[in-house]
Design a protein around this motif. Structure first.
Motif, short mmCIF file in Angstrom:
data_model
loop_
_atom_site.label_atom_id
_atom_site.label_comp_id
_atom_site.label_asym_id
_atom_site.label_seq_id
_atom_site.Cartn_x
_atom_site.Cartn_y
_atom_site.Cartn_z
N VAL A 253 12.81 -9.02 15.30
CA VAL A 253 12.06 -7.76 15.37
C VAL A 253 12.32 -6.88 14.16
O VAL A 253 11.39 -6.24 13.64
CB VAL A 253 12.39 -7.02 16.68
N GLU A 254 13.56 -6.85 13.69
CA GLU A 254 13.84 -6.10 12.46
C GLU A 254 12.99 -6.63 11.31
O GLU A 254 12.42 -5.87 10.53
CB GLU A 254 15.31 -6.17 12.09
N GLY A 255 12.90 -7.95 11.21
CA GLY A 255 12.12 -8.54 10.13
C GLY A 255 10.65 -8.21 10.23
O GLY A 255 10.00 -7.87 9.22
N ILE A 256 10.09 -8.27 11.44
CA ILE A 256 8.67 -7.95 11.63
C ILE A 256 8.42 -6.48 11.32
O ILE A 256 7.42 -6.13 10.68
CB ILE A 256 8.22 -8.31 13.05
N SER A 257 9.31 -5.59 11.77
CA SER A 257 9.12 -4.16 11.52
C SER A 257 9.16 -3.86 10.02
O SER A 257 8.41 -3.03 9.51
CB SER A 257 10.16 -3.33 12.27
N ARG A 258 10.03 -4.56 9.31
CA ARG A 258 10.09 -4.38 7.85
C ARG A 258 8.80 -4.89 7.19
O ARG A 258 8.30 -4.29 6.23
CB ARG A 258 11.30 -5.10 7.28
N ALA A 259 8.25 -5.98 7.71
CA ALA A 259 7.00 -6.52 7.17
C ALA A 259 5.84 -5.55 7.42
O ALA A 259 4.98 -5.35 6.54
CB ALA A 259 6.70 -7.88 7.79
N ILE A 260 5.80 -4.95 8.60
CA ILE A 260 4.74 -3.98 8.90
C ILE A 260 4.85 -2.78 7.96
O ILE A 260 3.85 -2.32 7.40
CB ILE A 260 4.83 -3.53 10.37
N GLN A 261 6.07 -2.29 7.79
CA GLN A 261 6.26 -1.14 6.90
C GLN A 261 5.91 -1.51 5.46
O GLN A 261 5.35 -0.69 4.72
CB GLN A 261 7.70 -0.65 7.01
N TRP A 262 6.20 -2.75 5.06
CA TRP A 262 5.81 -3.21 3.72
C TRP A 262 4.30 -3.16 3.57
O TRP A 262 3.78 -2.68 2.55
CB TRP A 262 6.32 -4.64 3.50
N ALA A 263 3.59 -3.63 4.58
CA ALA A 263 2.12 -3.62 4.52
C ALA A 263 1.57 -2.20 4.60
O ALA A 263 0.49 -1.92 4.05
CB ALA A 263 1.55 -4.47 5.65
N GLN A 264 2.29 -1.31 5.27
CA GLN A 264 1.85 0.09 5.37
C GLN A 264 1.97 0.83 4.05
O GLN A 264 1.22 1.77 3.79
CB GLN A 264 2.67 0.83 6.44
N THR A 265 2.92 0.43 3.22
CA THR A 265 3.23 1.17 2.00
C THR A 265 2.86 0.45 0.71
O THR A 265 3.01 1.01 -0.38
CB THR A 265 4.74 1.50 1.95
N THR A 266 2.40 -0.78 0.81
CA THR A 266 2.03 -1.56 -0.37
C THR A 266 0.52 -1.44 -0.61
O THR A 266 -0.25 -1.42 0.36
CB THR A 266 2.41 -3.05 -0.16
N PRO A 267 0.07 -1.32 -1.85
CA PRO A 267 -1.37 -1.24 -2.12
C PRO A 267 -2.12 -2.39 -1.44
O PRO A 267 -1.66 -3.54 -1.46
CB PRO A 267 -1.45 -1.36 -3.64
N PRO A 268 -3.26 -2.10 -0.80
CA PRO A 268 -4.00 -3.13 -0.05
C PRO A 268 -4.30 -4.39 -0.86
O PRO A 268 -4.26 -5.49 -0.32
CB PRO A 268 -5.28 -2.41 0.37
N GLU A 269 -4.57 -4.24 -2.16
CA GLU A 269 -4.89 -5.43 -2.95
C GLU A 269 -3.69 -6.36 -3.05
O GLU A 269 -3.83 -7.59 -3.08
CB GLU A 269 -5.39 -5.05 -4.33
N GLU A 270 -2.48 -5.81 -3.07
CA GLU A 270 -1.27 -6.63 -3.10
C GLU A 270 -1.04 -7.32 -1.76
O GLU A 270 -0.61 -8.48 -1.71
CB GLU A 270 -0.06 -5.80 -3.47
N VAL A 271 -1.33 -6.59 -0.67
CA VAL A 271 -1.19 -7.19 0.66
C VAL A 271 -2.17 -8.34 0.82
O VAL A 271 -1.82 -9.42 1.29
CB VAL A 271 -1.42 -6.14 1.77
N ARG A 272 -3.42 -8.13 0.39
CA ARG A 272 -4.43 -9.18 0.49
C ARG A 272 -4.02 -10.41 -0.32
O ARG A 272 -4.19 -11.55 0.14
CB ARG A 272 -5.79 -8.65 0.04
N ALA A 273 -3.49 -10.20 -1.50
CA ALA A 273 -3.06 -11.32 -2.34
C ALA A 273 -1.94 -12.11 -1.65
O ALA A 273 -1.91 -13.34 -1.69
CB ALA A 273 -2.59 -10.81 -3.70
N ARG A 274 -1.05 -11.40 -1.00
CA ARG A 274 0.05 -12.07 -0.30
C ARG A 274 -0.50 -12.87 0.88
O ARG A 274 -0.07 -14.01 1.13
CB ARG A 274 1.05 -11.02 0.21
N PHE A 275 -1.42 -12.28 1.63
CA PHE A 275 -2.04 -12.98 2.75
C PHE A 275 -2.74 -14.26 2.28
O PHE A 275 -2.62 -15.32 2.92
CB PHE A 275 -3.05 -12.08 3.46
N GLU A 276 -3.49 -14.16 1.20
CA GLU A 276 -4.21 -15.32 0.69
C GLU A 276 -3.25 -16.43 0.28
O GLU A 276 -3.52 -17.62 0.51
CB GLU A 276 -5.10 -14.90 -0.48
N LYS A 277 -2.13 -16.05 -0.31
CA LYS A 277 -1.13 -17.04 -0.70
C LYS A 277 -0.55 -17.74 0.54
O LYS A 277 -0.39 -18.96 0.57
CB LYS A 277 0.00 -16.35 -1.47
#
Length: 351
Positions: A253-277
């Motif tokens: 759960v700590e890991g998932i919460s950190r991932a959510i916060q990363w997606a909340q604070t990272t520019p959307p284009e970077e999040v999309r690039a990570r998802f595509e990878k």
């Protein structure tokens, strides 16, 4: 003799002082680590279901390195939140997520599960819309009586929001029952609307944006019109899983919460690039094109922290609808934040 005794005492004192100095230095340098080492995990494999063409926050956490040494085991894709958490109840998976209403109904039926982190919701960029054709005679909630509405699944987010919309606009329970919900795969939602198989269809994300680009339809209302920005659902764990695997539960759960916060604070284009990878590397023969339309998490709180308020909304609704008795469920008994990396009272940044 007295002089010899004094010399020996001085030497022992010096030796003890040197030992204390060396220990203090070792602590300062971080070489004495056992007191701060993470406790061993009770299990290292987490079974979960994915979504075709999408990246879950569990998968994102793994890719960001937040779960190690936990390993994920994908057991297949789900088609809905209620199905996903049902597999948690039956023990076929370890973690799953769904709309709060579906979670509450399972808990009320004595399912031994607990919500541990909010993972999806609605905001100005990410929301669920209820669409009609531009030439539709439907203008108000009352116009929906006798009509068909396409939703992805029954008993989940889209049904609850629709019924709340009807109630807020003055429809009685008997009138609301005259609005027919039809379970339709989201990918065909636009098609059944344009072909007049239903009068209203729910659309979100890429499916909504593409449909609007083609024109000829518009939103009757959105879920954010009713609730503003809100977290709509959570990941759940079995009570027994938490009891038997407290350290693994915390790591997960700590890991998932950190991932959510990363997606909340990272520019959307970077999040999309990570998802595509992530989608490309997992090789599941799926269409990743919807990812380019991803805009936000929709999660209202930092790292998916859960509050009484976001759950009480749905408890009140279930009571109002006659599915729950007053006082049957207490919001605080249905979830825990104890494993969230951003939980109150925890200095996450110090770790």
């Amino acid at each position: 003799m007295n002089a010899l005794i004094r010399i020996l005492r001085v030497r022992r004192f010096a030796a003890r002082a040197a030992a204390r100095f060396m220990l203090a230095g070792a602590v300062a340098l971080g070489s004495v680590a056992p007191a701060f080492a993470e406790p061993p995990l009770e299990k290292t494999e987490i079974r979960y279901q994915g979504w075709a063409g999408q990246v879950t926050f569990t998968e994102l956490a793994d890719d960001l390195g937040y779960l190690a040494p936990l390993k994920l085991k994908w057991v297949g894709n789900t088609i809905s939140g209620p199905q996903d958490i049902q597999t948690v109840v039956t023990g076929d998976t370890d973690i799953g997520g769904a709309f709060y209403g579906a979670i509450l109904k399972l808990i009320a039926a004595k399912a031994p599960i607990k919500a541990v982190i909010g993972y999806y919701g609605s905001d100005a960029n990410t929301y669920q819309g209820y669409f009609v054709k531009d030439d539709s005679p439907i203008k108000t909630a009352r116009d929906l009586i006798g009509k068909k509405v396409a939703v992805n699944t029954l008993g989940a987010h889209l049904e609850f929001v629709l019924r709340e919309y009807l109630a807020r606009n003055g429809l009685s329970a008997s009138e609301a029952r005259q609005v027919t919900l039809v379970a339709i795969p989201p990918v065909t939602g636009e098609q059944v609307l344009r072909q007049d198989q239903v009068e209203v269809s729910t659309l979100s994300g890429v499916l909504r944006d593409k449909a609007l680009e083609r024109g000829g339809i518009h939103s009757l209302f959105n879920d954010t019109d009713l609730f503003g920005q809100f977290t709509g659902g959570a990941y759940v764990l079995r009570d027994k899983f938490i009891k038997d695997n407290p350290n693994a539960s915390r790591k997960l759960v700590e890991g998932i919460s950190r991932a959510i916060q990363w997606a909340q604070t990272t520019p959307p284009e970077e999040v999309r690039a990570r998802f595509e990878k992530i989608v490309a590397e997992r090789k599941r023969n799926e269409d990743a094109s919807p990812i380019k339309y991803w805009k936000s998490t929709g999660v209202a709180s930092k790292g998916g922290l859960i509050s009484d308020g976001e759950i009480q909304i749905w408890i009140d609704w279930l009571v109002k609808d006659g599915l729950f008795k007053p006082g049957q469920l207490k919001a605080s008994d249905t979830y825990t934040n104890e494993f969230n990396y951003f939980r109150p009272g925890k200095t996450a940044e110090a770790r």
